[in-house]
Write a protein that holds these residues in place. Sequence first.
Motif, PDB file in Angstrom:
ATOM      1  N   ALA A   1       0.860  -1.178   0.000  1.00 22.84           N
ATOM      2  CA  ALA A   1       0.000   0.000   0.000  1.00 22.84           C
ATOM      3  C   ALA A   1       0.900   1.232   0.000  1.00 22.84           C
ATOM      4  O   ALA A   1       2.105   1.149   0.232  1.00 22.84           O
ATOM      5  CB  ALA A   1      -0.899  -0.017   1.230  1.00 22.84           C
ATOM      6  N   GLN A   2       0.298   2.375  -0.274  1.00 21.35           N
ATOM      7  CA  GLN A   2       1.067   3.636  -0.307  1.00 21.35           C
ATOM      8  C   GLN A   2       0.937   4.404   0.996  1.00 21.35           C
ATOM      9  O   GLN A   2       1.545   5.466   1.177  1.00 21.35           O
ATOM     10  CB  GLN A   2       0.579   4.508  -1.462  1.00 21.35           C
ATOM     11  N   ASN A   3       0.130   3.886   1.922  1.00 22.10           N
ATOM     12  CA  ASN A   3      -0.127   4.577   3.183  1.00 22.10           C
ATOM     13  C   ASN A   3      -0.957   3.640   4.044  1.00 22.10           C
ATOM     14  O   ASN A   3      -1.532   2.680   3.532  1.00 22.10           O
ATOM     15  CB  ASN A   3      -0.921   5.865   2.896  1.00 22.10           C
ATOM     16  N   SER A   4      -1.019   3.912   5.352  1.00 21.36           N
ATOM     17  CA  SER A   4      -1.958   3.180   6.209  1.00 21.36           C
ATOM     18  C   SER A   4      -2.301   4.069   7.393  1.00 21.36           C
ATOM     19  O   SER A   4      -1.554   5.003   7.727  1.00 21.36           O
ATOM     20  CB  SER A   4      -1.353   1.857   6.696  1.00 21.36           C
ATOM     21  N   TRP A   5      -3.417   3.761   8.031  1.00 20.58           N
ATOM     22  CA  TRP A   5      -3.827   4.517   9.216  1.00 20.58           C
ATOM     23  C   TRP A   5      -2.879   4.214  10.375  1.00 20.58           C
ATOM     24  O   TRP A   5      -2.241   3.170  10.427  1.00 20.58           O
ATOM     25  CB  TRP A   5      -5.304   4.174   9.546  1.00 20.58           C
ATOM     26  N   VAL A   6      -2.808   5.143  11.313  1.00 17.31           N
ATOM     27  CA  VAL A   6      -1.821   5.082  12.388  1.00 17.31           C
ATOM     28  C   VAL A   6      -2.140   4.031  13.455  1.00 17.31           C
ATOM     29  O   VAL A   6      -1.266   3.681  14.254  1.00 17.31           O
ATOM     30  CB  VAL A   6      -1.651   6.497  13.001  1.00 17.31           C
TER      31      VAL A   6
END
Length: 249
Positions: free
Chosen positions: A63-68
């Motif tokens: 993925a290019q990002n994820s939630w913290v």
Amino acid sequence: AGSGKFFVGGNWKCNGTKDSISKLVTDLNSAKLEDDVDVVVAPPFIYIDQVKSSLTDRVEISAQNSWVGKGGAFTGEISSEQLVDIGCKWVILGHSERRHVIGEDDEFTGKKAAYALSQNLKVIACIGEKLEERESGKTFDVCFRQLKAFADYVTSWENVVIAYEPVWAIGTGKVASPQQAQEVHAAVRDWLQKNLSAEVASATRIIYGGSVNGSNCAELAKQEDIDGFLVGGASLKGPEFATIVNSAV
Ligand code: G3P
């Protein structure tokens, strides 16, 4: 190329349609990718499922990002658990576009990395200086500050790849010279040795990103501390991406 298995990631950023991605996957499936390289592609979230079901297992998905943290009432976010659920193995965190366009800070980025790792995602942890920071002699300060923020939260580095992406080289066609990149990669490895351990320093792959293409990858790949690449624009072209994947062999 130095420590560990060569690693090449394709960061597709916010590009593509169902059709263009289907073509890219077809090209990647028919490309000759050398065995001794970890190959990962990072499609936009909404196309991950399409890519997962059509792309060869030889290539892992990021993925290019994820939630913290854990999912829940966070409108517009995607959690690490969800990424694992649809077959992602990796996530890119701290990309310069997240830091400088979206405004995510060092601490938030470090926490994201720790949470993703806790859910068994592997992390491509990005660092890199802006042009004015390089010109005022702050390259190492900035990179070490960003590294420290990861190290403040990450306890095991086994599943982390560090991506050095100088902001001035991203999407500009102005690639860092092999010497410029090697200098920072060596400094990053030295920082890992002094602040973490000799084991982490030698085992952690440090990859370069910023205008890497089929013509400049071979010289960069020869540098002692360059263990692979994170590729943006050129990863949208299957044959050129394959050239980059095979550049160290
Ligand atoms: O994450 C990869 C990236 O930021 C580099 O982009 O287009 O300069 O290869 P590009």
